[in-house]
Design a protein around this motif. Structure first.
Motif, short mmCIF file in Angstrom:
data_model
loop_
_atom_site.label_atom_id
_atom_site.label_comp_id
_atom_site.label_asym_id
_atom_site.label_seq_id
_atom_site.Cartn_x
_atom_site.Cartn_y
_atom_site.Cartn_z
N GLY A 22 0.82 -1.22 0.00
CA GLY A 22 0.00 0.00 0.00
C GLY A 22 0.84 1.25 0.00
O GLY A 22 0.52 2.24 -0.69
N TRP A 23 1.94 1.25 0.77
CA TRP A 23 2.81 2.42 0.78
C TRP A 23 3.46 2.62 -0.58
O TRP A 23 3.63 3.76 -1.03
N ALA A 38 -5.98 6.08 -0.89
CA ALA A 38 -5.19 4.85 -0.99
C ALA A 38 -4.53 4.52 0.34
O ALA A 38 -4.46 3.35 0.74
N ALA A 39 -4.03 5.54 1.06
CA ALA A 39 -3.41 5.28 2.35
C ALA A 39 -4.42 4.76 3.36
O ALA A 39 -4.12 3.84 4.14
N GLY A 40 -5.64 5.31 3.35
CA GLY A 40 -6.67 4.82 4.25
C GLY A 40 -7.08 3.39 3.96
O GLY A 40 -7.27 2.58 4.88
N ALA A 42 -5.21 1.13 2.46
CA ALA A 42 -4.09 0.25 2.81
C ALA A 42 -4.04 0.01 4.32
O ALA A 42 -3.72 -1.11 4.76
N LEU A 43 -4.34 1.02 5.13
CA LEU A 43 -4.38 0.83 6.57
C LEU A 43 -5.45 -0.17 6.97
O LEU A 43 -5.24 -1.01 7.86
N ALA A 44 -6.62 -0.07 6.32
CA ALA A 44 -7.69 -1.02 6.62
C ALA A 44 -7.26 -2.44 6.26
O ALA A 44 -7.55 -3.40 6.99
N PHE A 45 -6.56 -2.59 5.14
CA PHE A 45 -6.11 -3.92 4.73
C PHE A 45 -5.05 -4.47 5.68
O PHE A 45 -4.94 -5.68 5.85
N CYS A 46 -4.25 -3.59 6.30
CA CYS A 46 -3.26 -4.06 7.27
C CYS A 46 -3.92 -4.74 8.46
O CYS A 46 -3.33 -5.61 9.10
N VAL A 47 -5.18 -4.36 8.76
CA VAL A 47 -5.87 -4.91 9.91
C VAL A 47 -6.72 -6.12 9.53
O VAL A 47 -6.66 -7.17 10.16
N TRP A 220 -8.81 10.41 14.95
CA TRP A 220 -8.98 9.68 16.21
C TRP A 220 -8.92 8.18 15.97
O TRP A 220 -8.28 7.44 16.73
N ILE A 221 -9.56 7.72 14.90
CA ILE A 221 -9.54 6.29 14.59
C ILE A 221 -8.13 5.86 14.20
O ILE A 221 -7.67 4.76 14.57
N GLN A 222 -7.42 6.69 13.46
CA GLN A 222 -6.05 6.34 13.07
C GLN A 222 -5.13 6.20 14.27
O GLN A 222 -4.22 5.36 14.26
N GLU A 223 -5.35 6.99 15.31
CA GLU A 223 -4.52 6.84 16.51
C GLU A 223 -4.79 5.51 17.20
O GLU A 223 -3.88 4.92 17.79
#
Length: 272
Positions: A22-23, A38-40, A42-47, A220-223
């Motif tokens: 993703g990065w 795309a960054a958001g 990719a973060l969801a896919f990491c989880v 807030w969710i990203q933290e």
């Protein structure tokens, strides 16, 4: 390895791979809006990605999930049992053979290492969550001190500007968006004496874009995700990429909704 070790190693490896992919995609995108999206994603896919991948069918095991096939393979007893064969030849005299001592058990195993890393993960998660909730409590406490602008302050605003979601704080500081369910724009009281009409439109256009896209709730969710993925360096890079891209989007919105589109003057205003 036991089932828990297989699951944790599978999750960590796939999260790192998905985060790096993703990065890499975000580095190829020039449009800030596409880069933040795309960054958001990719973060969801990491989880959630590792759990989804583990349920895919293993190509050589029919419809068995991939993680199930790997676990069954690792838990299989690989000892070879040789059946006793009766000899037809004359019995040979039995000679005593030296008794070999059993091999010593290894001091540690992969399961022990994964168990220790699990404790380290929980320590990092709890520490970062406590820090995040402490900062959240401080922001909530500060937001209670905000007040609505008075009549004199409202009259000093440029004509046609909506002040319904504008709040004022007395100390010096930078304008910002604050709140989650119904966010508002907080500005210092000194801004009503120092900012020009063009600067007010720049500032309001920038912060209103944050409100429109719900960036306060996303942050807030990203933290929370940062606390869960603190061990994944690509997750931190994706969060920084998302934050920078959102600021670029808001800067473009500020210039787009303002009469003056002087990029150099706007840059000087941001550095004030």
């Amino acid at each position: 390895m036991n089932a828990d070790s297989v699951f944790l190693i599978n999750f960590a490896l796939h999260s790192l791979i998905l985060g790096s992919a993703g990065w890499g995609v975000t580095l190829l995108l020039r449009d800030p809006l596409c880069r933040s999206a795309a960054a958001g994603i990719a973060l969801a896919f990491c989880v959630i990605g590792p759990s989804v991948i583990s349920e895919w069918s293993y190509p050589y095991m029919g419809k068995a999930p991939l993680l199930t096939a790997v676990r069954e393979t690792l838990e299989t007893d690989w000892r070879i049992v040789v059946p006793a064969v009766e000899s037809t030849t004359a019995a040979k005299p039995v000679t005593a053979s030296p008794v070999s001592s059993p091999m010593p058990k290894p001091a540690w195993s992969i399961d022990d290492l994964v168990h220790a890393l699990r404790y380290l993960f929980w320590i990092g998660l709890i520490t970062l969550l406590l820090r995040h909730f402490w900062r959240t409590a401080r922001v909530l406490r500060w937001s209670l001190t905000l007040r609505r602008p008075n009549e004199m302050e409202v009259s000093s605003l440029p004509s046609g500007m909506d002040a319904s979601r504008l709040r004022v704080f007395e100390r010096e500081g930078s304008p910002c968006a604050v709140g989650w369910l119904r966010p508002v724009i907080a500005v210092p009281a000194s801004a009503f004496q120092t900012l020009t009409s063009t600067e007010w439109r720049w500032m309001m256009g920038h912060e209103q874009e944050h409100l429109r896209m719900g960036d306060t709730l996303h942050s807030w969710i990203q933290e929370c995700l940062r606390a869960f993925l603190w061990w994944n360096p690509f997750a931190h890079l994706l969060m920084e990429c998302h934050a920078r891209a959102r600021e670029e989007v808001c800067d473009a919105a500020a210039l787009r909704h303002s009469e003056s589109r002087d990029h150099r003057a706007y840059a000087d205003f941001l550095l004030m």
